[in-house]
Design a protein around this motif. Sequence first.
Motif, PDB file in Angstrom:
ATOM      1  N   VAL A  12       2.106   3.426   1.600  1.00 16.69           N
ATOM      2  CA  VAL A  12       1.725   2.196   0.914  1.00 16.69           C
ATOM      3  C   VAL A  12       1.297   2.554  -0.507  1.00 16.69           C
ATOM      4  CG1 VAL A  12       0.978   1.019   3.037  1.00 16.69           C
ATOM      5  CG2 VAL A  12      -0.668   2.364   1.725  1.00 16.69           C
ATOM      6  N   GLU A  13       1.349   1.562  -1.389  1.00 16.61           N
ATOM      7  CA  GLU A  13       0.814   1.815  -2.724  1.00 16.61           C
ATOM      8  C   GLU A  13      -0.711   1.752  -2.678  1.00 16.61           C
ATOM      9  OE1 GLU A  13       0.998   0.223  -7.326  1.00 16.61           O
ATOM     10  OE2 GLU A  13       2.350  -0.644  -5.852  1.00 16.61           O
ATOM     11  N   HIS A  14      -1.231   0.685  -2.066  1.00 10.85           N
ATOM     12  CA  HIS A  14      -2.675   0.489  -1.960  1.00 10.85           C
ATOM     13  C   HIS A  14      -3.077   0.506  -0.491  1.00 10.85           C
ATOM     14  CE1 HIS A  14      -2.916  -0.709  -6.168  1.00 10.85           C
ATOM     15  NE2 HIS A  14      -1.834  -1.443  -5.952  1.00 10.85           N
ATOM     16  N   ILE A  15      -4.212   1.096  -0.211  1.00 12.90           N
ATOM     17  CA  ILE A  15      -4.760   1.076   1.151  1.00 12.90           C
ATOM     18  C   ILE A  15      -5.172  -0.369   1.434  1.00 12.90           C
ATOM     19  CG2 ILE A  15      -6.561   1.956   2.678  1.00 12.90           C
ATOM     20  CD1 ILE A  15      -4.555   4.130   1.695  1.00 12.90           C
ATOM     21  N   TYR A  25      -2.508   5.328   6.846  1.00  8.74           N
ATOM     22  CA  TYR A  25      -2.003   4.752   5.603  1.00  8.74           C
ATOM     23  C   TYR A  25      -2.016   5.845   4.546  1.00  8.74           C
ATOM     24  CZ  TYR A  25      -2.792   0.292   7.910  1.00  8.74           C
ATOM     25  OH  TYR A  25      -2.770  -0.755   8.790  1.00  8.74           O
ATOM     26  N   SER A  27      -1.203   6.703   0.525  1.00  8.75           N
ATOM     27  CA  SER A  27      -0.889   6.253  -0.828  1.00  8.75           C
ATOM     28  C   SER A  27      -0.637   7.472  -1.692  1.00  8.75           C
ATOM     29  CB  SER A  27      -2.033   5.423  -1.421  1.00  8.75           C
ATOM     30  OG  SER A  27      -1.773   5.163  -2.789  1.00  8.75           O
ATOM     31  N   GLU A  29       0.616   7.245  -4.653  1.00  6.81           N
ATOM     32  CA  GLU A  29       0.209   6.814  -5.989  1.00  6.81           C
ATOM     33  C   GLU A  29      -1.238   7.198  -6.274  1.00  6.81           C
ATOM     34  OE1 GLU A  29       0.560   3.802  -9.395  1.00  6.81           O
ATOM     35  OE2 GLU A  29       2.088   4.186  -7.899  1.00  6.81           O
ATOM     36  N   TYR A  30      -2.100   7.052  -5.275  1.00 10.96           N
ATOM     37  CA  TYR A  30      -3.513   7.351  -5.456  1.00 10.96           C
ATOM     38  C   TYR A  30      -3.939   8.650  -4.771  1.00 10.96           C
ATOM     39  CZ  TYR A  30      -3.639   2.802  -7.531  1.00 10.96           C
ATOM     40  OH  TYR A  30      -3.401   1.732  -8.365  1.00 10.96           O
TER      41      TYR A  30
END
Length: 147
Positions: A12-15, A25, A27, A29-30
């Motif tokens: 996912v991009e955001h949790i 999950y 991410s 990206e993060y």
Amino acid sequence: MMRHDRLEHAFVEHIPETIEPGILYISMEYGTAAHSCCCGCGEEVITPFTPTDWKMIFDGETVSLRPSIGNWTLDCRSHYVIKRGRVVEAGPWTDEQVAAERLRDRKAKSRHYANQPTVNRTPGPTHSLEHETQRKSIWNRIWPFFW
């Protein structure tokens, strides 16, 4: 005893705000992962990916996290490993073992981040285009006019 013996992964991009039990999950990206504690207590567990924290391995089908996940600040104090999507219960740790691990972690972070270059914290660009032009030799400045 672990309530969840497997975790499905979801990139996912955001949790999400609500963490579903049984899902890891991730991410990229993060640089972090989150899941509901595998013992079933419902607490959210965050595992950041850094040189001194967790590493994530994706083999194209399953996910592994290293090192083990020790939830020492939670009431459950659960301890487990996520290996190829399976949750493997690890033995409990004494307070002395937890303290020794926290000390090792602080030292590892101190060593790692002490070797990082300092960041220029002044706002805005560190040099102007005009300054950059002045630093170039005369030949480098006039060369484009010949081509």
